[in-house]
Design an enzyme around this catalytic site. Structure first.
Site, PDB file in Angstrom:
ATOM      1  N   TYR A  65       0.145   0.461   5.272  1.00 44.39           N
ATOM      2  CA  TYR A  65       1.397   0.817   4.327  1.00 44.39           C
ATOM      3  C   TYR A  65       2.024   1.961   4.804  1.00 44.39           C
ATOM      4  O   TYR A  65       3.253   2.061   4.709  1.00 44.39           O
ATOM      5  CB  TYR A  65       0.515   1.441   3.111  1.00 44.39           C
ATOM      6  CG  TYR A  65       1.591   1.985   1.912  1.00 44.39           C
ATOM      7  CD1 TYR A  65       2.121   1.227   1.188  1.00 44.39           C
ATOM      8  CD2 TYR A  65       1.731   3.465   1.728  1.00 44.39           C
ATOM      9  CE1 TYR A  65       3.041   1.693  -0.005  1.00 44.39           C
ATOM     10  CE2 TYR A  65       2.511   4.014   0.760  1.00 44.39           C
ATOM     11  CZ  TYR A  65       3.308   3.187  -0.005  1.00 44.39           C
ATOM     12  OH  TYR A  65       3.862   3.780  -1.022  1.00 44.39           O
ATOM     13  N   GLY A  66       1.524   3.111   5.440  1.00 40.18           N
ATOM     14  CA  GLY A  66       2.233   4.288   5.998  1.00 40.18           C
ATOM     15  C   GLY A  66       3.073   3.913   6.920  1.00 40.18           C
ATOM     16  O   GLY A  66       4.375   4.484   7.258  1.00 40.18           O
TER      17      GLY A  66
HETATM   18  N1  NAP Z   1       2.611   5.194  -7.101  1.00 36.75           N
HETATM   19  C1  NAP Z   1       2.494   6.085  -6.186  1.00 36.75           C
HETATM   20  O1  NAP Z   1       1.850   7.116  -6.081  1.00 36.75           O
HETATM   21  C2  NAP Z   1       3.639   6.225  -5.150  1.00 36.75           C
HETATM   22  C3  NAP Z   1       3.644   7.339  -4.097  1.00 36.75           C
HETATM   23  C4  NAP Z   1       4.704   7.223  -3.317  1.00 36.75           C
HETATM   24  C5  NAP Z   1       5.533   6.122  -3.046  1.00 36.75           C
HETATM   25  N2  NAP Z   1       5.635   4.911  -4.094  1.00 36.75           N
HETATM   26  C6  NAP Z   1       6.554   4.050  -3.800  1.00 36.75           C
HETATM   27  O2  NAP Z   1       7.174   3.970  -4.968  1.00 36.75           O
HETATM   28  C7  NAP Z   1       7.586   2.475  -5.347  1.00 36.75           C
HETATM   29  C8  NAP Z   1       7.104   2.188  -6.781  1.00 36.75           C
HETATM   30  O3  NAP Z   1       5.655   2.073  -6.621  1.00 36.75           O
HETATM   31  P1  NAP Z   1       4.866   1.875  -7.867  1.00 36.75           P
HETATM   32  O4  NAP Z   1       3.573   2.687  -7.799  1.00 36.75           O
HETATM   33  O5  NAP Z   1       5.804   1.693  -9.401  1.00 36.75           O
HETATM   34  O6  NAP Z   1       4.270   0.444  -7.963  1.00 36.75           O
HETATM   35  P2  NAP Z   1       3.902  -0.635  -9.024  1.00 36.75           P
HETATM   36  O7  NAP Z   1       3.462  -0.070 -10.164  1.00 36.75           O
HETATM   37  O8  NAP Z   1       2.753  -1.353  -8.167  1.00 36.75           O
HETATM   38  O9  NAP Z   1       5.040  -1.334  -9.211  1.00 36.75           O
HETATM   39  C9  NAP Z   1       5.738  -2.090  -8.146  1.00 36.75           C
HETATM   40  C10 NAP Z   1       6.753  -3.241  -8.767  1.00 36.75           C
HETATM   41  O10 NAP Z   1       7.246  -3.840  -7.381  1.00 36.75           O
HETATM   42  C11 NAP Z   1       7.151  -5.372  -7.887  1.00 36.75           C
HETATM   43  N3  NAP Z   1       6.938  -6.085  -6.604  1.00 36.75           N
HETATM   44  C12 NAP Z   1       5.703  -6.030  -5.712  1.00 36.75           C
HETATM   45  N4  NAP Z   1       6.170  -6.759  -4.432  1.00 36.75           N
HETATM   46  C13 NAP Z   1       7.209  -7.253  -4.802  1.00 36.75           C
HETATM   47  C14 NAP Z   1       7.804  -8.586  -4.089  1.00 36.75           C
HETATM   48  N5  NAP Z   1       7.329  -9.054  -3.038  1.00 36.75           N
HETATM   49  N6  NAP Z   1       9.036  -8.952  -4.630  1.00 36.75           N
HETATM   50  C15 NAP Z   1       9.549  -8.509  -5.876  1.00 36.75           C
HETATM   51  N7  NAP Z   1       8.924  -7.460  -6.658  1.00 36.75           N
HETATM   52  C16 NAP Z   1       7.543  -6.819  -6.124  1.00 36.75           C
HETATM   53  C17 NAP Z   1       5.837  -5.669  -8.870  1.00 36.75           C
HETATM   54  O11 NAP Z   1       6.016  -6.514  -9.680  1.00 36.75           O
HETATM   55  P3  NAP Z   1       5.108  -8.023  -9.113  1.00 36.75           P
HETATM   56  O12 NAP Z   1       3.840  -7.376  -8.746  1.00 36.75           O
HETATM   57  O13 NAP Z   1       5.231  -8.815 -10.254  1.00 36.75           O
HETATM   58  O14 NAP Z   1       6.145  -8.530  -8.215  1.00 36.75           O
HETATM   59  C18 NAP Z   1       6.298  -4.282  -9.671  1.00 36.75           C
HETATM   60  O15 NAP Z   1       7.390  -4.381 -10.587  1.00 36.75           O
HETATM   61  C19 NAP Z   1       7.179   1.877  -4.076  1.00 36.75           C
HETATM   62  O16 NAP Z   1       8.151   1.661  -3.144  1.00 36.75           O
HETATM   63  C20 NAP Z   1       5.837   2.785  -3.545  1.00 36.75           C
HETATM   64  O17 NAP Z   1       5.595   2.358  -2.224  1.00 36.75           O
HETATM   65  C21 NAP Z   1       4.618   4.969  -5.001  1.00 36.75           C
END
Ligand code: NAP
Length: 232
Positions: free
Chosen positions: A149-150
């Site tokens: 991921y990183g």
């Molecule tokens: N949470 C953290 O602590 C954190 C920290 C740093 C960065 N981030 C970044 O913040 C962003 C949002 O993360 P989050 O924590 O909100 O993630 P999350 O809760 O897992 O939500 C991810 C969203 O993306 C969708 N998704 C995943 N794969 C997809 C694909 N191939 N095509 C279309 N949609 C897709 C998922 O729906 P489906 O699975 O139904 O497709 C869901 O709506 C990401 O870029 C993540 O890397 C998160």
């Protein structure tokens, strides 16, 4: 009328961003693979200003459908490349990281955001628009176990930096939201209590500030865009 495309809008940061932009009058094109959850998100937003298209960002036909939806709104001001995958949970060390899984992580986190940018560049350029690529501190910190991921987020960061100099008429940001209490975060820390992490809604003001104030293209973190949690 301001128009945004937010990928991964069915939960977490994508959904919180969609709700916040919608409240501010934006028209939205939203996606995620899970149709039911996406429909639920869209159901809470004004119908005339919301188009939800279920699909996978790695699928070229789905990306073409997103472009068609953007064109129906007359163009695009903001692309938020938010959809992302963590990869396997628990995350394997690089020495035994399954390469087919790594390919999937790169396809979703690196190639799909770039492909969407390529698809949407003409309309974004026409409107001198903004691209927000959602990144992570795992792109710059060497956490053991976070190599898949990183490194994908490191590649996304570098694409962002180069796009910023290649496309000076646009704002191109890598946005590091910091830890958030979401499904992805729970998968990153399986079995751990993550309830002390901020909700994505607490991070959205940082993203809104980025989009609203339009600073120079580059890498921006919630920690720099917002006052510390206790002082908000
Ligand atoms: N949470 C953290 O602590 C954190 C920290 C740093 C960065 N981030 C970044 O913040 C962003 C949002 O993360 P989050 O924590 O909100 O993630 P999350 O809760 O897992 O939500 C991810 C969203 O993306 C969708 N998704 C995943 N794969 C997809 C694909 N191939 N095509 C279309 N949609 C897709 C998922 O729906 P489906 O699975 O139904 O497709 C869901 O709506 C990401 O870029 C993540 O890397 C998160």
């Amino acid at each position: 009328m301001s128009v945004a495309l937010i990928t991964g809008a069915s939960r977490g940061l994508g959904r919180a961003t969609a709700r916040a932009l919608s409240r501010r009058g934006w028209s939205l094109v939203l996606d995620a693979r899970g149709a039911d959850a996406l429909r639920e998100t869209a159901a809470g937003l004004p119908e005339a200003r919301t188009t939800a298209i279920p699909g996978d960002v790695t699928d070229p036909r789905h990306r073409a459908a997103l472009l068609a939806a953007v064109e129906r709104f007359g163009g695009l001001d903001l692309l938020v490349n938010n959809a992302s995958t963590l990869g396997p949970s628990p995350q394997p060390q690089l020495s035994r990281y399954p390469l087919d899984e790594l390919e999937r992580v790169y396809r979703t986190n690196v190639l799909a955001p770039l492909a969407l940018i390529q698809t949407l560049l003409p309309t974004l350029s026409e409107r001198e628009g903004t691209i927000v690529n959602v990144t992570s501190d795992a792109a710059v910190e060497a956490y053991p176990g976070w190599g898949g991921y990183g490194s994908s987020k490191a590649a996304l960061d570098h694409l962002t930096a180069i796009l910023a100099v290649e496309e000076p008429s646009l704002r191109v940001y890598a946005f590091d939201p910091g830890d958030m209490r979401t499904e992805m975060h729970q998968r990153a820390f399986p079995g751990e209590d993550v309830s002390d992490r901020p909700e994505p809604e607490e991070v959205v003001p940082a993203l809104l500030r980025l989009v609203g104030e339009s600073p120079a293209s580059g890498r921006h973190r919630t920690a720099e865009l917002l006052p510390p949690v206790g002082a908000r």
